[in-house]
Design an enzyme around this catalytic site. Sequence first.
Site, PDB file in Angstrom:
ATOM      1  N   HIS A 153      -8.001   9.815  14.431  1.00 56.29           N
ATOM      2  CA  HIS A 153      -7.376  10.116  13.145  1.00 56.29           C
ATOM      3  C   HIS A 153      -8.225  11.133  12.411  1.00 56.29           C
ATOM      4  O   HIS A 153      -9.447  10.965  12.302  1.00 56.29           O
ATOM      5  CB  HIS A 153      -7.240   8.843  12.290  1.00 56.29           C
ATOM      6  CG  HIS A 153      -6.685   9.139  10.931  1.00 56.29           C
ATOM      7  ND1 HIS A 153      -5.333   9.256  10.702  1.00 56.29           N
ATOM      8  CD2 HIS A 153      -7.291   9.373   9.743  1.00 56.29           C
ATOM      9  CE1 HIS A 153      -5.129   9.551   9.432  1.00 56.29           C
ATOM     10  NE2 HIS A 153      -6.300   9.625   8.820  1.00 56.29           N
ATOM     11  N   ASP A 165       2.687   0.236   3.552  1.00 58.34           N
ATOM     12  CA  ASP A 165       1.948   1.469   3.246  1.00 58.34           C
ATOM     13  C   ASP A 165       2.893   2.542   2.743  1.00 58.34           C
ATOM     14  O   ASP A 165       2.579   3.263   1.797  1.00 58.34           O
ATOM     15  CB  ASP A 165       1.189   1.971   4.481  1.00 58.34           C
ATOM     16  CG  ASP A 165       0.530   3.310   4.190  1.00 58.34           C
ATOM     17  OD1 ASP A 165      -0.318   3.344   3.288  1.00 58.34           O
ATOM     18  OD2 ASP A 165       0.901   4.316   4.807  1.00 58.34           O
ATOM     19  N   ARG A 220       1.476   5.150  -5.262  1.00 56.52           N
ATOM     20  CA  ARG A 220       0.155   5.728  -5.593  1.00 56.52           C
ATOM     21  C   ARG A 220       0.290   7.203  -5.939  1.00 56.52           C
ATOM     22  O   ARG A 220      -0.346   7.704  -6.867  1.00 56.52           O
ATOM     23  CB  ARG A 220      -0.796   5.582  -4.391  1.00 56.52           C
ATOM     24  CG  ARG A 220      -1.305   4.173  -4.190  1.00 56.52           C
ATOM     25  CD  ARG A 220      -1.976   4.047  -2.821  1.00 56.52           C
ATOM     26  NE  ARG A 220      -3.064   4.985  -2.646  1.00 56.52           N
ATOM     27  CZ  ARG A 220      -3.446   5.486  -1.460  1.00 56.52           C
ATOM     28  NH1 ARG A 220      -2.822   5.122  -0.350  1.00 56.52           N
ATOM     29  NH2 ARG A 220      -4.439   6.320  -1.383  1.00 56.52           N
ATOM     30  N   SER A 242      -4.745   2.238   3.698  1.00 56.29           N
ATOM     31  CA  SER A 242      -3.552   2.994   4.075  1.00 56.29           C
ATOM     32  C   SER A 242      -3.697   3.551   5.496  1.00 56.29           C
ATOM     33  O   SER A 242      -2.817   3.370   6.348  1.00 56.29           O
ATOM     34  CB  SER A 242      -3.355   4.123   3.055  1.00 56.29           C
ATOM     35  OG  SER A 242      -2.427   5.063   3.504  1.00 56.29           O
ATOM     36  N   LYS A 300      -1.973   1.551   9.380  1.00 60.93           N
ATOM     37  CA  LYS A 300      -1.089   2.224  10.350  1.00 60.93           C
ATOM     38  C   LYS A 300      -1.766   2.322  11.718  1.00 60.93           C
ATOM     39  O   LYS A 300      -1.155   2.060  12.748  1.00 60.93           O
ATOM     40  CB  LYS A 300      -0.767   3.636   9.854  1.00 60.93           C
ATOM     41  CG  LYS A 300       0.138   3.644   8.642  1.00 60.93           C
ATOM     42  CD  LYS A 300       0.304   5.035   8.059  1.00 60.93           C
ATOM     43  CE  LYS A 300      -0.876   5.465   7.245  1.00 60.93           C
ATOM     44  NZ  LYS A 300      -0.666   6.464   6.223  1.00 60.93           N
TER      45      LYS A 300
END
Length: 447
Positions: free
Chosen positions: A88, A167, A174, A189, A193
């Site tokens: 990520h 999320d 948010r 968040s 995932k």
Amino acid sequence: MSSTKSINVVDLILRKRDKGVLSADEIAGFVKGYTSGQIPDYQASALLMASFLNGMNEDEMMALTYSMMHSGQVIDHSDVQGRKVDKHSTGGVGDKTSIILAPLVASCGVPIPMISGRGLGHTGGTLDKLESIPGFSTQMNIENYRRQLKEIGVVMIGQTAEIAPADKKLYALRDVTGTVEFIPFIAASILSKKLAEGINNLVLDVKFGSGAFMSEESDARKLAETLTNLAERFGTDTVALLTDMDQPLGFGVGNWPEIVESIACLHGNGPEDVMDVTYALASEMLMAGGAVDSLDEGLSMAENAITSGRAWEKFEQLVERQGGSLDSIRRPTERDLGRNEAFITAPSDGMVTRIDAKTVGRAAVDLGAGRKQKDDVVDPIAGITLYVSAGHTVTKGEKLARIQASENERLEETEEYLSTAFEFGEECEIPISRVKDRYSNGAWLNP
Ligand code: URA
């Protein structure tokens, strides 16, 4: 009534307002109640803001991540042999490494079940880039996602309604309540995932600098530590690289321009900075996946996957399997012909000392490569191809960049703004590597 079956939301808001701590059950009740629509936006907003202002401890963060992750399906890939690994990136201008890494690492036998996001602000998103390949689909149900991973060892899709729906809802809230830039929310968040993907190992690329989500290095370090330590608490072995994103990564910025550059990288003709970050991440992913015992071995294996053509073959297999046009990736430059283009040129002789990544990213969004509003449709071919990087000496009138967009007006509007990204001077410092540090097992390599 403002309470769900087991919690009273007003009590939770008051407690966070007064700097108190919530229990795991209370957080679970809030996430469940908000996701199902029982808790209204105004109360959720108040709780988010009170938490943002007064902080959350590690147990609260863990409980929030757990509840968000379990708000949907947690995928089981146990029928796929080997350690499942994902990467990520916190996002950056010109960061196309996922597109190179997924097929590269999968071609070495490590299964990659990658679920990615769309562009966020001035940073691009892997999904928008993949979808710029004509026909490529990033939407797939969980069953087909699992099947593709098992059959070809790599799959790249977008978040589905079944994965961490909490999320999706909380992120949208948010975004409009000034509560995005808070490390506990960002960590929950991202990890809700990623952990729902059913991976064994996670490699993080946490970026800092003008072209990153977090501009300050110290904030990026804190985020890397929080993400890594939290993921480890869930039993997912995680390592984070800290990378410099002050200038665009590579020369292509925008969706199709980044695919064109990714193709060059997969053929062994990639820019040095892109390959530097890609190989560092690939070595980590290969080690995490058990394909090698050291990062040096990982580097050799990754280089070999590129030079042997294995990584490219895997990319072709991935594109074909997800409906993308092989013709377009085999002859990527032909697609650009006849499109609207303009050039940014050097105003005088001199050395390019810096190219501001945020300005380049925003210019790409102005051209249509990203979204200014949630429902904007991106222009797949819009973007920027830089011809220079910091340290290049240019002469007056020399081309610095090409800009492209489907709509001609966008070119005119963007030209002047993009030219402000280029700084000129006598000398500049070019970092030897974009990879600044590595965090694992609770410690930095170069603190
Ligand atoms: N990316 C995410 O997925 N979530 C955040 O909160 C920030 C960046």
